[in-house]
Every structure is written in structure tokens, then in C-alpha cells.
Enzyme design. Sequence first.
Site, mmCIF file in Angstrom:
data_model
loop_
_atom_site.group_PDB
_atom_site.id
_atom_site.type_symbol
_atom_site.label_atom_id
_atom_site.label_comp_id
_atom_site.label_asym_id
_atom_site.label_seq_id
_atom_site.Cartn_x
_atom_site.Cartn_y
_atom_site.Cartn_z
ATOM 1 N N GLU A 214 -32.037 -6.044 48.621
ATOM 2 C CA GLU A 214 -31.442 -6.030 47.273
ATOM 3 C C GLU A 214 -31.518 -7.459 46.747
ATOM 4 O O GLU A 214 -30.715 -8.308 47.128
ATOM 5 C CB GLU A 214 -29.988 -5.539 47.344
ATOM 6 C CG GLU A 214 -29.830 -4.151 47.949
ATOM 7 C CD GLU A 214 -30.282 -3.031 47.013
ATOM 8 O OE1 GLU A 214 -30.430 -3.275 45.805
ATOM 9 O OE2 GLU A 214 -30.498 -1.906 47.515
ATOM 10 N N CYS A 248 -26.478 -10.892 39.999
ATOM 11 C CA CYS A 248 -27.907 -10.550 40.097
ATOM 12 C C CYS A 248 -28.432 -9.889 38.827
ATOM 13 O O CYS A 248 -29.606 -10.006 38.517
ATOM 14 C CB CYS A 248 -28.138 -9.647 41.293
ATOM 15 S SG CYS A 248 -27.140 -8.147 41.266
#
Length: 472
Positions: A214, A248
Site C-alpha cells: 500500500e 497518502c
Amino acid sequence: MPTPVSTIPNIRDALRATFRSGLTRPIAWRQHQLYQLARMAQNERELICGALHKDLGKPKTEVLMAEVGALIQIAVKSAEQLPEWAKTEYPEVPDWQKSWKPTLYKVPRGTVLIISPWNYPMILTFQPLIGAIAAGCTAALKPSELVPTFSQLLEEIVPKYLDPNAYQVVNGAVPETSKLLELQWDHIFYTGNSRVARIVASAAAKHLTPLALELGGKSPVIIDSAYDIDIAAKRILWGKCRNAGQICVAPDYVLVQRDKQDELAKAFQKHYKAFFPDGALDSPLFGSIVSELHHKRLTSLLSRTKGEIVLQGRADAARRRLEPTIVKDVADGDSLLEEEIFGPILPLVPVDSLQQAIDFVNARSHPLVLYAFSDNESLKQQLVSETQSGGIVFNDTVQQLSVTELPFTGVGESGYGYQFMKHTYDTFTQLRSSIDMPTEAEPYLASRYPPYSEEAVKALTAAVYMPIQPSL
Ligand code: NAD
């Protein structure tokens, strides 16, 4: 305190022994662990908020909302839905195979490793763990050394709530993580930057360990000039201010029609003033930059930009504070377009057409998310079909994270592997196929045994000659 490197193989071995013992198999046991995790977040929230304030200057409301509250909700919902997810399935098959009892068992992958980063350390450590617990895995958690107070706290509170035979926190930095990565795991779930992801993937390859990566990257925003610029600015700025841009899915840069750039810059100034009337420098509602190194990296990016600053953020290196800073007329090759910004700096990149914006995005690595502000349905569909990204979000930023029924993933440079709720459960679950051939089937199987009669060959190779849809 780092976990002594020499003890790390024993930790893995103990987790593996627990897995083999079958302790984690009963659904009710897994549900209990999930509720315990929710209780941990609820009961220890003051300590958690305190640690994250110390390490990151993270505003308490942000921690309660995006880390503690989100975790409780996901853990409780997962516990409730687990019996449904874990149900053995019996897929539809052709009549002649029905007596073989084709079955799909949902089995845990085994003993897994979860490596998490510093920016949302609570949710990014436990969100994967929730899936691992639900799936029936045992797990080692490796939180980030860049949030030392928080990581130390985990070592203290996790064993009070979760079964230490099944879940262990390993603390430390590169030496400890390298030792973990030398060992064989049944799955590795890594969240962080793409440089370290390559180290993790190489280590995993040695054992053929499956992975979820991720990662991050530069998530662009495209604004259709017909869209309400004021609302776009407000929603982009809100997303950019989460954890001082250290998220993110932060909007990384904005592609805006050249003749709308100044209107957009003014709207950002207006909303910044409304969010932080006295500026963000001392606001308890705005986070700090995680480390001196990252603060320096961000101010260096700013010092090298050829763009024009339209919202000047003040910097205080000693306290690692940096206010939102917006830069217009940023062009290809600028320092602000080099790497993921991961901080409160927002470059505006003027374009002359939507096609130019699409080309700009497609010329770079696939982002974790593509944001677009538009009310035009055909334009939205054009973006869906002509670009690639982990997710695509229209008319807002960051809020997609609250829709936990949707899978969260990257693509290409932004990573791979799905997470959130059932998708995380699936990541840690192996679909184990089974058939159980009845003795009575023997007469029907006769044709498969050599030597083959002409008739048997015909039956066994029938698929080779089957008609194929002529019109497609
Ligand atoms: P980080 O520095 O905390 O590193 C992440 C983990 O990798 C830590 O546990 C660390 O100990 C370990 N690590 C660091 N160097 C290592 C090495 N040489 N060998 C083995 N392990 C090592 O966090 P970070 O990478 O700076 O995190 C920020 C990045 O993560 C950004 O790129 C962000 O976009 C991305 N991110 C992605 C998601 C997502 O869900 N897709 C979520 C959050 C952050």
C-alpha cells in the site's frame, strides 16, 4: 525500545506454533479479539492521542476521528459481518459435477507480517490487523520508528487486550525490519513508500511470500473550468490540511485551466483564512511535520520552485511547523513535481485543455487516487476510461476513506493488494478449493482411464470442437 534482533525468529516461531495449534480458528474467538481491539482503542484513547500529539503534533480531533473512531468502527463491523464472510461456499457447477461436492473453504493464510508507517500509525497498523484477525491468521506488527512514543505504547497496550500468543508487536528500525524480512511469512502487508516497498518485495520473493503493498505517490486533481471553483478550493484545501498534508491520498498538485488559476488561488486564500483565522502555525487544529529531515525536504522543495507563491506559509524549523503554501504557474520539471510532496504544499499547474491535463497525468506513474471536480458526466466517464489510478474520486478529496465497503488499493507505482473491511479479510484469506469424489461415480469416470476407446477420446476432447460465438 527496539525488540532485540536475536529474539525476532523466536517471536515468529511462537506465532507459527499458535497458528498450528488451531487457537485462531473458531469464529467466536476471532470476534472476541476484534471486539477487544475496539475496546483497546476506546479505553486507551487518551494515551493514544497523547502519544500522537507528542510524535506528530497530531490534533486530537483528527486522531479521534481518523484513527481511534475509524478503527473502532471497522473492528466492530468486521466482527459482526465475519460469520457471513467466512461461510464455506458451494459454487454452481454443471450437473455432471454436482455429486463431487465442489466446495470453497475460506482458510487463513497463516502467520503474517504487517509493516506500517508513521503518518496514520494507528489505523495503518490495525486496519490490516483487523483483516488478519478476521481471517484467522496470527500476526507480527512492525510499527514505524518515526513515531517512537506511539510504537512503544503499542508494545504496552496490545498484550493487555489481544492474545499475545497470536499477536506480537516488534519495535525497531532497519535492523529489526531486515531481520523480520529474512524470515518466511505466509503473507506480508506493507504500507509505506515505494523505495522500501522494493526492499520488502525482494525479501518476500526469496520465500515466494504473497504481498500487499500500500504505497503513495503524486495524486493529481483535475478541475473542469465549468465547476464551482470556490467549492473545489474549499474541498481540496480541507483534504490537503489533514495531518499537514502527510496522508497518502493528499491532493498533491492541481491541474487547472489557465484562465481559472487566479480565481482558484483567491478561493484558496479565502478558505485558508476561514479555516485558520490566525494562521496554522500555532493552531492546535493543524499538525506538525514528522521529522526535521522531512521539514528540511519540504522547505528545500519550496526554495527551488520556479512557481509563484500565492499563499505564503510560515515555517518554524525548530517546532517542525509549516503552514499551507500554495504555488501557482508550476510547470513540468519544477521541484514541486519531482516527488510525492507529503506535506502542506500545493502546486497549481495551469493547462490549456482537459486533454492536456489527461496527458499530464498519463505521462507519470499511476497515482493512488485521481481527483476530479466536474459536474459533466461524459467528462467523468472519459477520465474513468482514459486514465489509470488506484481510485478515482469526483468532487471531493480524502473523504473516500470513510467508505469502507469500497476496496482501497494502488496500481503500478502506487502499489497493489486490496484493503478495507471484507477486502482486507480476503487479502489474508486463502480460497481453498475442494472436491470429494464419490465411489459411485466410478462408472462415469470409466472413459478417463487408458487405454482409450475411440468413443472415449471423442468425449474427452469434445471441448476442442465446441462451437465458438460466431458474431463476436
Ligand atoms: P516509514 O518511514 O515509517 O516506513 C514504513 C515502514 O518501513 C516502517 O515500519 C519502517 O521501519 C520500515 N522501513 C523503513 N526503511 C526500511 C528498510 N530499509 N528496510 C526495511 N524496512 C524499512 O514511512 P514512510 O515510508 O515514510 O511512509 C510514508 C509513505 O507511505 C508515503 O509515500 C505515503 O504515501 C505512503 N502511505 C501509503 C498508504 C496507503 O494506504 N496506500 C498509507 C499511508 C502512507
